[in-house]
Every structure is written in C-alpha cells, then in structure tokens.
Motif scaffolding. Sequence first.
Motif, PDB file in Angstrom:
ATOM      1  N   GLU A   1       0.827  -1.209   0.000  1.00 12.14           N
ATOM      2  CA  GLU A   1       0.000   0.000   0.000  1.00 12.14           C
ATOM      3  C   GLU A   1       0.859   1.255   0.000  1.00 12.14           C
ATOM      4  OE1 GLU A   1      -3.251   0.303   2.664  1.00 12.14           O
ATOM      5  OE2 GLU A   1      -4.070  -1.675   2.170  1.00 12.14           O
ATOM      6  N   THR A   2       1.992   1.196   0.687  1.00  8.61           N
ATOM      7  CA  THR A   2       2.903   2.344   0.684  1.00  8.61           C
ATOM      8  C   THR A   2       3.442   2.598  -0.717  1.00  8.61           C
ATOM      9  OG1 THR A   2       3.551   1.872   2.966  1.00  8.61           O
ATOM     10  CG2 THR A   2       4.994   3.315   1.701  1.00  8.61           C
ATOM     11  N   ILE A   3       3.859   1.534  -1.381  1.00  5.67           N
ATOM     12  CA  ILE A   3       4.388   1.669  -2.744  1.00  5.67           C
ATOM     13  C   ILE A   3       3.295   2.123  -3.707  1.00  5.67           C
ATOM     14  CG2 ILE A   3       5.418   0.410  -4.672  1.00  5.67           C
ATOM     15  CD1 ILE A   3       6.768  -1.388  -2.536  1.00  5.67           C
ATOM     16  N   ALA A   4       2.087   1.591  -3.526  1.00  7.56           N
ATOM     17  CA  ALA A   4       0.981   1.984  -4.400  1.00  7.56           C
ATOM     18  C   ALA A   4       0.675   3.472  -4.266  1.00  7.56           C
ATOM     19  CB  ALA A   4      -0.260   1.154  -4.072  1.00  7.56           C
ATOM     20  N   ARG A   5       0.778   3.995  -3.044  1.00  2.00           N
ATOM     21  CA  ARG A   5       0.443   5.404  -2.809  1.00  2.00           C
ATOM     22  C   ARG A   5       1.570   6.345  -3.232  1.00  2.00           C
ATOM     23  NH1 ARG A   5      -3.398   7.829   0.429  1.00  2.00           N
ATOM     24  NH2 ARG A   5      -3.246  10.100   0.253  1.00  2.00           N
ATOM     25  N   PHE A   6       2.807   5.979  -2.888  1.00  2.00           N
ATOM     26  CA  PHE A   6       3.922   6.901  -3.106  1.00  2.00           C
ATOM     27  C   PHE A   6       4.854   6.500  -4.244  1.00  2.00           C
ATOM     28  CE2 PHE A   6       2.942   7.393   1.498  1.00  2.00           C
ATOM     29  CZ  PHE A   6       2.598   8.740   1.476  1.00  2.00           C
ATOM     30  N   GLY A   7       4.689   5.285  -4.744  1.00  2.00           N
ATOM     31  CA  GLY A   7       5.529   4.835  -5.846  1.00  2.00           C
ATOM     32  C   GLY A   7       6.840   4.207  -5.425  1.00  2.00           C
ATOM     33  N   ARG A   8       7.166   4.285  -4.151  1.00  2.00           N
ATOM     34  CA  ARG A   8       8.447   3.762  -3.699  1.00  2.00           C
ATOM     35  C   ARG A   8       8.519   3.779  -2.168  1.00  2.00           C
ATOM     36  NH1 ARG A   8       9.106   9.210  -4.387  1.00  2.00           N
ATOM     37  NH2 ARG A   8      10.552  10.271  -2.958  1.00  2.00           N
ATOM     38  N   ILE A   9       9.539   3.113  -1.636  1.00  2.00           N
ATOM     39  CA  ILE A   9       9.920   3.237  -0.233  1.00  2.00           C
ATOM     40  C   ILE A   9      11.406   3.563  -0.203  1.00  2.00           C
ATOM     41  CG2 ILE A   9      10.254   2.033   1.967  1.00  2.00           C
ATOM     42  CD1 ILE A   9       7.854   0.283   1.269  1.00  2.00           C
ATOM     43  N   ASP A  10      11.762   4.687   0.409  1.00  2.00           N
ATOM     44  CA  ASP A  10      13.169   5.072   0.549  1.00  2.00           C
ATOM     45  C   ASP A  10      13.740   4.622   1.890  1.00  2.00           C
ATOM     46  OD1 ASP A  10      13.410   6.597  -1.940  1.00  2.00           O
ATOM     47  OD2 ASP A  10      12.035   8.015  -0.980  1.00  2.00           O
ATOM     48  N   SER A  11      12.889   4.632   2.913  1.00  2.00           N
ATOM     49  CA  SER A  11      13.337   4.266   4.255  1.00  2.00           C
ATOM     50  C   SER A  11      12.241   3.485   4.961  1.00  2.00           C
ATOM     51  CB  SER A  11      13.692   5.508   5.076  1.00  2.00           C
ATOM     52  OG  SER A  11      14.793   6.204   4.512  1.00  2.00           O
TER      53      SER A  11
ATOM     54  N   ARG B   1      14.277  -0.645  -8.328  1.00  2.00           N
ATOM     55  CA  ARG B   1      14.461   0.717  -8.830  1.00  2.00           C
ATOM     56  C   ARG B   1      15.934   1.077  -9.006  1.00  2.00           C
ATOM     57  NH1 ARG B   1      13.384   4.347  -5.334  1.00  2.00           N
ATOM     58  NH2 ARG B   1      13.054   3.037  -3.489  1.00  2.00           N
ATOM     59  N   GLY B   2      16.822   0.194  -8.522  1.00  2.00           N
ATOM     60  CA  GLY B   2      18.256   0.502  -8.579  1.00  2.00           C
ATOM     61  C   GLY B   2      18.594   1.694  -7.724  1.00  2.00           C
ATOM     62  N   ALA B   3      17.852   1.835  -6.607  1.00  2.00           N
ATOM     63  CA  ALA B   3      18.000   3.017  -5.764  1.00  2.00           C
ATOM     64  C   ALA B   3      18.561   2.642  -4.393  1.00  2.00           C
ATOM     65  CB  ALA B   3      16.644   3.696  -5.582  1.00  2.00           C
ATOM     66  N   PRO B   4      19.341   3.538  -3.794  1.00  2.00           N
ATOM     67  CA  PRO B   4      19.794   3.287  -2.429  1.00  2.00           C
ATOM     68  C   PRO B   4      18.632   3.414  -1.455  1.00  2.00           C
ATOM     69  CG  PRO B   4      20.376   5.503  -3.083  1.00  2.00           C
ATOM     70  CD  PRO B   4      19.808   4.833  -4.304  1.00  2.00           C
ATOM     71  N   GLY B   5      18.801   2.918  -0.244  1.00  2.00           N
ATOM     72  CA  GLY B   5      17.751   3.034   0.761  1.00  2.00           C
ATOM     73  C   GLY B   5      18.310   2.776   2.141  1.00  2.00           C
ATOM     74  N   THR B   6      17.481   3.007   3.142  1.00  2.00           N
ATOM     75  CA  THR B   6      17.906   2.793   4.523  1.00  2.00           C
ATOM     76  C   THR B   6      16.795   2.122   5.321  1.00  2.00           C
ATOM     77  OG1 THR B   6      17.207   5.066   5.045  1.00  2.00           O
ATOM     78  CG2 THR B   6      19.556   4.702   4.631  1.00  2.00           C
ATOM     79  N   ILE B   7      17.216   1.288   6.264  1.00  2.00           N
ATOM     80  CA  ILE B   7      16.289   0.589   7.148  1.00  2.00           C
ATOM     81  C   ILE B   7      16.817   0.692   8.573  1.00  2.00           C
ATOM     82  CG2 ILE B   7      15.299  -1.658   7.762  1.00  2.00           C
ATOM     83  CD1 ILE B   7      15.465  -2.415   4.793  1.00  2.00           C
TER      84      ILE B   7
ATOM     85  N   PHE C   1      24.717  -7.060   5.405  1.00  2.00           N
ATOM     86  CA  PHE C   1      25.828  -7.631   4.654  1.00  2.00           C
ATOM     87  C   PHE C   1      25.386  -8.045   3.256  1.00  2.00           C
ATOM     88  CE2 PHE C   1      28.444 -11.276   3.356  1.00  2.00           C
ATOM     89  CZ  PHE C   1      29.704 -10.700   3.396  1.00  2.00           C
ATOM     90  N   ALA C   2      24.226  -8.669   3.179  1.00  2.00           N
ATOM     91  CA  ALA C   2      23.742  -9.170   1.889  1.00  2.00           C
ATOM     92  C   ALA C   2      23.485  -8.055   0.886  1.00  2.00           C
ATOM     93  CB  ALA C   2      22.462  -9.989   2.106  1.00  2.00           C
ATOM     94  N   HIS C   3      23.108  -6.865   1.364  1.00  2.00           N
ATOM     95  CA  HIS C   3      22.672  -5.811   0.443  1.00  2.00           C
ATOM     96  C   HIS C   3      23.544  -4.554   0.504  1.00  2.00           C
ATOM     97  CE1 HIS C   3      19.236  -8.108  -0.843  1.00  2.00           C
ATOM     98  NE2 HIS C   3      19.045  -8.436   0.425  1.00  2.00           N
ATOM     99  N   ARG C   4      24.761  -4.708   0.998  1.00  2.00           N
ATOM    100  CA  ARG C   4      25.628  -3.535   1.077  1.00  2.00           C
ATOM    101  C   ARG C   4      26.007  -3.018  -0.311  1.00  2.00           C
ATOM    102  NH1 ARG C   4      28.513  -8.062   1.277  1.00  2.00           N
ATOM    103  NH2 ARG C   4      30.780  -8.098   0.912  1.00  2.00           N
ATOM    104  N   PHE C   5      26.168  -3.915  -1.290  1.00  2.00           N
ATOM    105  CA  PHE C   5      26.529  -3.452  -2.628  1.00  2.00           C
ATOM    106  C   PHE C   5      25.311  -2.952  -3.414  1.00  2.00           C
ATOM    107  CE2 PHE C   5      30.463  -5.821  -1.825  1.00  2.00           C
ATOM    108  CZ  PHE C   5      31.383  -4.852  -2.219  1.00  2.00           C
ATOM    109  N   ASP C   6      24.122  -3.115  -2.840  1.00  2.00           N
ATOM    110  CA  ASP C   6      22.930  -2.470  -3.395  1.00  2.00           C
ATOM    111  C   ASP C   6      22.790  -1.054  -2.846  1.00  2.00           C
ATOM    112  OD1 ASP C   6      22.020  -4.721  -4.899  1.00  2.00           O
ATOM    113  OD2 ASP C   6      21.275  -5.621  -3.030  1.00  2.00           O
ATOM    114  N   ARG C   7      23.730  -0.667  -1.996  1.00  2.00           N
ATOM    115  CA  ARG C   7      23.714   0.638  -1.316  1.00  2.00           C
ATOM    116  C   ARG C   7      22.472   0.788  -0.427  1.00  2.00           C
ATOM    117  NH1 ARG C   7      23.811   5.050  -5.346  1.00  2.00           N
ATOM    118  NH2 ARG C   7      22.670   3.543  -6.628  1.00  2.00           N
ATOM    119  N   ILE C   8      22.071  -0.328   0.157  1.00  2.00           N
ATOM    120  CA  ILE C   8      20.973  -0.318   1.120  1.00  2.00           C
ATOM    121  C   ILE C   8      21.584  -0.513   2.500  1.00  2.00           C
ATOM    122  CG2 ILE C   8      18.860  -1.463   1.879  1.00  2.00           C
ATOM    123  CD1 ILE C   8      18.505  -2.363  -1.071  1.00  2.00           C
TER     124      ILE C   8
END
Length: 264
Positions: free
Chosen positions: A82-92, A138-144, A178-185
């Motif tokens: 629902e978040t992606i549907a509303r905003f098109g993405r999740i950055d954090s 999206r090939g985009a960086p992100g944070t969790i 560790f698994a997603h460090r090269f995805d810049r996440i």
Amino acid sequence: MQALMQNKVVLITGGTQGLGRAIGEAAAREGASGVAIVGRSAEKAEAAVAAIRESGSGSGTEVIAIIADLSIPGEAERAVAETIARFGRIDSLVNAAGATSRGTLLDTTRELLNEHLNLNTVVPFMTMQGAVANMRDRGAPGTILNIITMSMHGGQPYLAPYVASKAALAGLTKNAAFAHRFDRIRINGLNIGWTATPGEAVTQKTFHDAEDDWLTKASAAQPMGKLGQPDEIADAVVFLLSERSGVVTGSIIDWDQNVPGAYE
C-alpha cells in the motif's frame, strides 16, 4: 529543520503511537515527502496523522495511515504494497512495532513465544523483504532501521520470549546489511533502553503493579535522571536513516544510559 529526510518516503510500523509516532513526526520535520504509518487503532492513527502533518507543515509532507494487525499473516506485506501503491516507492523503513508482554523460560507457552517471534522477528523480516525488493527493482539506495532493545544482551528473566525474538532481529539486521551492502541499502538497529512511552505506562501497571507515580520514581533512579525520551530517540533514528550517517551499515547501536558488561 536540517532537511535530513528531504523528499524521502518513509514507512513506519508501530507508527500510530509512542516511539513510532515520534519517528514519523521527526521524519516530517526533516522534510520527508511521504510518511506511511502502520497500526491497529483507527482512532490512534487519526491523531498520529494529524500530529505528523503538523510537524511537516513546512515541507508539505503527505501522511497516510494503514490500519493493520501485523500479527495476521500477510498484513506486513500489505503495508509495504500500500505504501508503494500510494507513493511509488519506499526510501526508508522503520520497524518499530513489536510485542513486549512478559514470560520466563519456565512459564512461556509456545503460543506466547510464537507471538513474540512473529511480531518482533517475522514481521520485520517481511517488511524488509518488500522494501529491499522495491529498492533493488528501482536501482535506488535506501535505509532501514530496526528498533531492537538493550535486553537483547540478556535482559531480565521475565523477558525470555522478548529477548529471544529481539536477539534474532539483531542477527537478521546484520545478515541483511551484509547481503545488500553493494545495493547501497544500509540497514542498522537501535538497542533502546527503558523509554517513557504511553505503552510503557500500560506495561508497568499491567505486569508490575506500578503506582501512578512510577515514572517519577523510575526517572529519579536513572543516571541521567530520566528515562529515554521518544523525541530524542526519533532524532537518532532519522539521523541513521539519512545520508548524514554516511556509510554506516550492519551496526547494532546501544542507545541507553546503562553500559552492558560494566559493573560497580
């Protein structure tokens, strides 16, 4: 406002009250373009949405509430969708929802253990899975940022299922980072200590027969003269979500006034 979250979309589980709501307010203050909060109570959600919008009034933050019982399979995934549907993405993403009920090793039932493992480990796993998939697509960086607990170091005897589930979340946080460090996440965890929230007041009275002045007494006994404050923790969370925290990933940070392993 330093605009640490400028134009970012943030999803916060447990965002309708307490620490989660404070994180939403801080994200809006720091310029987030979209904030999605997840909780069970429509009444609390309405109040939280209003407060977060007010915090972001200078930046025009759009705020939505997703009413969901995260203990039900599929609801965590729905919140992400629902978040992606509303905003098109999740950055954090912030995983702040969780179970805190009591149980010892000897009196914890399988049902209680599963409740903790589901809310404190499985739900973050699924929200992280969905958020990371969106970031990678999206090939985009992100944070969790996962809200964990100082009790993951061992905790009190009456927190056995809580400790087990949160320690598992700490391990998951490092594995995913560790698994997603090269995805810049970047994925980190915050071990918060005893915190003054409305939910903690309920917990103290429900499980520990606390009196109305419990917070005053508890605060006086702490090194800094107070319990952890939601707004202060929220500022730390937003910093870790933002680019100002640099390359930090896979860190489980103790955010408390007591030092594990130190003794008088």
